[in-house]
Motif scaffolding. Structure first.
Motif, PDB file in Angstrom:
ATOM      1  N   ASN A 124      17.086  15.944  74.931  1.00 48.23           N
ATOM      2  CA  ASN A 124      15.569  16.973  73.941  1.00 48.23           C
ATOM      3  C   ASN A 124      16.100  18.399  73.682  1.00 48.23           C
ATOM      4  N   THR A 125      16.768  18.491  74.053  1.00 47.19           N
ATOM      5  CA  THR A 125      17.386  20.296  73.614  1.00 47.19           C
ATOM      6  C   THR A 125      18.255  19.514  72.476  1.00 47.19           C
ATOM      7  N   GLU A 126      19.335  19.247  73.038  1.00 50.11           N
ATOM      8  CA  GLU A 126      19.645  18.286  71.967  1.00 50.11           C
ATOM      9  C   GLU A 126      19.685  17.869  71.079  1.00 50.11           C
ATOM     10  N   LYS A 127      17.804  17.200  70.582  1.00 45.48           N
ATOM     11  CA  LYS A 127      17.309  16.944  69.369  1.00 45.48           C
ATOM     12  C   LYS A 127      16.788  17.977  68.391  1.00 45.48           C
ATOM     13  N   VAL A 128      16.289  18.750  68.900  1.00 41.34           N
ATOM     14  CA  VAL A 128      15.638  20.205  68.278  1.00 41.34           C
ATOM     15  C   VAL A 128      17.051  20.583  67.798  1.00 41.34           C
ATOM     16  N   VAL A 129      18.041  20.836  68.408  1.00 41.45           N
ATOM     17  CA  VAL A 129      18.839  21.002  68.084  1.00 41.45           C
ATOM     18  C   VAL A 129      19.529  20.994  66.674  1.00 41.45           C
ATOM     19  N   ARG A 130      19.877  19.881  66.802  1.00 42.56           N
ATOM     20  CA  ARG A 130      20.156  18.536  65.788  1.00 42.56           C
ATOM     21  C   ARG A 130      19.553  18.334  64.613  1.00 42.56           C
ATOM     22  N   THR A 131      17.882  18.980  64.869  1.00 45.97           N
ATOM     23  CA  THR A 131      17.301  18.677  63.362  1.00 45.97           C
ATOM     24  C   THR A 131      17.018  19.699  63.131  1.00 45.97           C
ATOM     25  N   SER A 132      17.193  21.289  63.926  1.00 45.76           N
ATOM     26  CA  SER A 132      16.188  22.042  62.985  1.00 45.76           C
ATOM     27  C   SER A 132      17.167  22.843  62.061  1.00 45.76           C
ATOM     28  N   GLU A 133      16.712  23.438  60.926  1.00 46.11           N
ATOM     29  CA  GLU A 133      17.243  23.808  59.786  1.00 46.11           C
ATOM     30  C   GLU A 133      17.174  25.908  60.478  1.00 46.11           C
ATOM     31  N   ALA A 266      24.705  22.977  75.591  1.00 42.49           N
ATOM     32  CA  ALA A 266      23.623  22.731  75.901  1.00 42.49           C
ATOM     33  C   ALA A 266      22.749  22.723  77.222  1.00 42.49           C
ATOM     34  N   ASN A 267      23.805  21.608  78.057  1.00 40.81           N
ATOM     35  CA  ASN A 267      23.073  21.807  79.180  1.00 40.81           C
ATOM     36  C   ASN A 267      23.776  22.208  80.447  1.00 40.81           C
ATOM     37  N   HIS A 268      25.272  22.484  80.426  1.00 37.96           N
ATOM     38  CA  HIS A 268      25.751  22.775  81.916  1.00 37.96           C
ATOM     39  C   HIS A 268      26.351  24.261  81.845  1.00 37.96           C
ATOM     40  N   THR A 269      26.401  24.972  80.564  1.00 35.71           N
ATOM     41  CA  THR A 269      26.768  26.218  80.734  1.00 35.71           C
ATOM     42  C   THR A 269      25.277  27.142  81.107  1.00 35.71           C
ATOM     43  N   GLU A 270      25.566  28.159  81.900  1.00 37.11           N
ATOM     44  CA  GLU A 270      24.754  29.100  81.834  1.00 37.11           C
ATOM     45  C   GLU A 270      25.030  30.227  80.698  1.00 37.11           C
ATOM     46  N   LEU A 271      25.187  30.451  80.041  1.00 37.54           N
ATOM     47  CA  LEU A 271      25.411  30.950  79.272  1.00 37.54           C
ATOM     48  C   LEU A 271      24.532  31.135  78.332  1.00 37.54           C
ATOM     49  N   PRO A 272      24.214  31.616  77.412  1.00 39.54           N
ATOM     50  CA  PRO A 272      23.050  30.927  76.010  1.00 39.54           C
ATOM     51  C   PRO A 272      23.649  30.371  75.381  1.00 39.54           C
ATOM     52  N   VAL A 273      23.365  29.501  74.344  1.00 40.41           N
ATOM     53  CA  VAL A 273      23.891  28.801  73.153  1.00 40.41           C
ATOM     54  C   VAL A 273      23.619  29.542  72.021  1.00 40.41           C
ATOM     55  N   MET A 274      23.448  29.592  71.190  1.00 47.94           N
ATOM     56  CA  MET A 274      23.306  29.323  69.870  1.00 47.94           C
ATOM     57  C   MET A 274      23.353  28.616  68.116  1.00 47.94           C
ATOM     58  N   THR A 275      22.681  27.993  67.621  1.00 48.86           N
ATOM     59  CA  THR A 275      23.249  26.894  66.570  1.00 48.86           C
ATOM     60  C   THR A 275      22.611  27.502  65.426  1.00 48.86           C
ATOM     61  N   PHE A 276      23.805  27.192  64.335  1.00 52.98           N
ATOM     62  CA  PHE A 276      23.469  27.150  63.238  1.00 52.98           C
ATOM     63  C   PHE A 276      23.577  26.217  62.368  1.00 52.98           C
ATOM     64  N   LYS A 277      22.754  25.403  61.507  1.00 52.90           N
ATOM     65  CA  LYS A 277      22.960  24.176  60.609  1.00 52.90           C
ATOM     66  C   LYS A 277      23.189  24.052  59.363  1.00 52.90           C
ATOM     67  N   HIS A 278      24.341  23.958  58.616  1.00 51.40           N
ATOM     68  CA  HIS A 278      24.877  24.324  57.458  1.00 51.40           C
ATOM     69  C   HIS A 278      24.246  24.091  56.379  1.00 51.40           C
ATOM     70  N   ASN A 279      23.965  23.097  56.451  1.00 47.22           N
ATOM     71  CA  ASN A 279      22.703  22.911  54.713  1.00 47.22           C
ATOM     72  C   ASN A 279      21.324  23.260  55.346  1.00 47.22           C
ATOM     73  N   ALA A 280      21.158  24.048  55.776  1.00 46.81           N
ATOM     74  CA  ALA A 280      20.156  24.349  56.510  1.00 46.81           C
ATOM     75  C   ALA A 280      19.781  25.616  55.345  1.00 46.81           C
ATOM     76  N   ALA A 281      18.182  25.786  54.341  1.00 42.16           N
ATOM     77  CA  ALA A 281      18.089  26.311  52.958  1.00 42.16           C
ATOM     78  C   ALA A 281      18.254  27.688  53.525  1.00 42.16           C
ATOM     79  N   LEU A 282      19.389  28.585  52.803  1.00 40.08           N
ATOM     80  CA  LEU A 282      20.031  29.523  53.056  1.00 40.08           C
ATOM     81  C   LEU A 282      19.394  31.263  52.499  1.00 40.08           C
TER      82      LEU A 282
END
Length: 282
Positions: A124-133, A266-282
């Motif tokens: 579910n974390t993956e789904k948010v990350v993959r679809t979020s602009e 997204a699921n195993h490292t304890e460090l925070p992970v941040m994503t940016f989607k390339h086709n998002a409106a910037l």
């Protein structure tokens, strides 16, 4: 940054995300919007039976009561907050809520693949990350006084990712963070020589920075058997506070949040992970 969206399930990991969002809201004088997804059957809302209607009313009231208790935290004092309860079950809807509210960032907790079977777990974390602009920051553990001083930013140095790269660059510059741009060279058919990789990097950065690389950036070429292993090990070596990637479609680093690679970071490292989607409106 004016608005931060925090999806919550009232769990301990939701609290971790809320505390980080609060730190960022104080830094940027931003508002926090809390989202809770009920995920009830549509039949409860559409049938005429009074019992079904009362059941739906009960869950809505319960969610509002839990909100009041959850938000009663000292670190949220003097921060502007708002709440929304939606009957969403599909996690792609989080992106819709972010866009409707003009959110600049999503901060969410993740239990990891071995966590509790509540709302934001594993895939579910993956789904948010993959679809979020909107950029997504995934928090895995308590992070009081959240501060990002050193970032590992994974890049494949494809020209098409340039807009997202610039957004990430501006974001981390606003945090005054030192950014380490990392290319992970993998064995097999995609293997490139050091000279080939450097040529690719030089071309990308030549377009991105006409006046030379900013002083707060460094570049590293890493050889590893997997993207996640290379990035995570480099993050440990430089004592990074955050791992970040640019995702785009199903190419390049898109597999970063797909299958084993996604789970590893997204699921195993304890460090925070941040994503940016390339086709998002910037």
């Amino acid at each position: 940054m004016k608005k931060i969206l925090v999806p919550i399930d009232f769990s301990e990991h939701s609290t971790y995300a809320t505390e980080v969002a609060a730190d960022m809201a104080k830094t940027y004088d931003a508002e926090i919007i809390f989202l809770h997804m009920l995920g009830l059957s549509e039949a409860i809302f559409t049938r005429d039976e009074s019992q079904s209607f009362l059941e739906a009313q009960f869950y809505m009231k319960l969610a509002k009561k839990r909100f009041k208790e959850f938000l009663d935290k000292p670190f949220l004092k003097n921060i502007k907050t708002s709440q929304t309860v939606q009957n969403y079950k599909v996690f792609e809807e989080v992106n819709a809520v972010a866009k409707e509210n003009n959110a600049d960032l999503i901060v969410m907790g993740s239990h990891g693949s071995d966590g509790l079977s509540e709302i934001f777990v594993g895939s579910n974390t993956e789904k948010v990350v993959r679809t979020s602009e909107v950029p997504v920051l995934v928090i895995k553990r308590p992070s009081p006084d959240f501060k990002v001083e050193r970032v590992v930013l994974g890049l494949d140095f494809q020209i098409e990712t340039m807009p997202a790269y610039h957004k990430a660059e501006r974001f981390f510059a606003s945090m005054k963070a030192e950014v380490h741009l990392v290319h992970v060279n993998l064995p097999g058919i995609n293997f490139m020589s050091t000279k080939e990789i450097q040529s690719k990097i030089d071309m990308f950065l030549g377009v991105a920075h006409h006046n030379g690389l900013p002083r707060n950036m460094q570049i590293a070429q890493i050889s590893s058997y997997s993207v996640e292993e290379g990035m995570y090990n480099h993050a440990k070596n430089i004592d990074a506070d955050l791992i970040s990637v640019i995702t785009h479609g199903r190419k390049g680093l898109a597999h970063f949040f797909k299958g084993s690679i996604g789970e590893a970071l997204a699921n195993h490292t304890e460090l925070p992970v941040m994503t940016f989607k390339h086709n998002a409106a910037l």
